[in-house]
Design an enzyme around this catalytic site. Sequence first.
Site, short mmCIF file in Angstrom:
data_model
loop_
_atom_site.label_atom_id
_atom_site.label_comp_id
_atom_site.label_asym_id
_atom_site.label_seq_id
_atom_site.Cartn_x
_atom_site.Cartn_y
_atom_site.Cartn_z
N TYR A 137 51.19 60.14 45.43
CA TYR A 137 51.06 59.40 44.67
C TYR A 137 51.49 60.08 43.09
O TYR A 137 52.12 59.13 42.31
CB TYR A 137 49.60 58.67 44.58
N ASN A 160 52.07 46.04 46.55
CA ASN A 160 53.44 45.49 46.84
C ASN A 160 53.78 44.33 47.64
O ASN A 160 53.54 44.32 48.79
CB ASN A 160 54.02 46.79 47.62
N CYS A 168 56.22 51.53 50.64
CA CYS A 168 55.21 52.11 50.24
C CYS A 168 54.37 52.77 51.14
O CYS A 168 53.46 53.92 50.99
CB CYS A 168 54.23 51.12 49.55
N HIS A 169 54.83 52.68 52.35
CA HIS A 169 54.16 53.48 53.44
C HIS A 169 54.53 54.98 53.43
O HIS A 169 53.85 55.81 54.01
CB HIS A 169 54.42 52.92 54.89
N GLU A 195 59.46 56.82 61.66
CA GLU A 195 60.59 57.57 60.83
C GLU A 195 60.74 59.15 61.06
O GLU A 195 61.60 59.52 60.63
CB GLU A 195 60.08 57.37 59.20
#
Length: 197
Positions: A137, A160, A168-169, A195
Site C-alpha cells: 500500500y 475499486n 487491486c488484488h 498469477e
Amino acid sequence: MTDVFETLPVVDEAADARLRARLVAAAERDGLLDVAYRTVDSPIGALLLAATEEGLVRVAFEREDRDAVLASLADAVSPRVLAAPARLDPVARQLDEYFTGGRRAFDVPLDLRLAKGFRRAVLAHLAEIPYGRTESYAEVAAAAGSPKAVRAVGTACATNPLPLVLPCHRVVRSDGSSGNYRGGEDAKRTLLTLEAA
C-alpha cells in the site's frame, strides 16, 4: 381445491429469450440503454459486469448485493440499466482467458466515472502493477503521488469499481500478508496464487 401452481401460465423460455433480445436491440437502437450488465461464472464466484457506451464501468463480486450494485449504477450513471450480455462479451472472453492462464492484462475500454481524485490516481497505477507481482500500500501511495496516503490507497482499493481489470488484488500489506479485499480474502489469495503459477 385447485393447486395455485396449476393456475400459473407456462413460460416458453425460447420465446422469453427472443423477447428479451428484441427489447435489448430496440433499447440500443433508440439510445435507451445506458448501462448493460451480465453475470459470468469464475473460479472466485459469479461476477456481475456492467458497461456503458464508454466502457466497462463496474465489476462486482458474488458477495456484493447484486440489486444494490445495480441500484447504485442507476443512481450514479443512469436509471436505464438492462441485462444486455452482448455488450460485455469482450470482457467476459478476456476474463475467461485470464482465469485459464492465457491473459495477463486486460484490453477493454474503461469508464472510470465512479472514481474521483486520488482514488482515480491509484486506479491508474494499479494497471501498471505487472501480472504475478505485488506492491505494498505504501509503494502504491508513493507511485500515485502521495507517499503518506497509505490509508487512502486502502480505501481506493476497497472501493475499486473495476477489480480484476484494475488489479487491486496485487496490493498487499508491507509485511507481505494479503490484507482485505472486496471479493473476500479467499478470492484475493486465489488470484495471487493463480498469477504466481
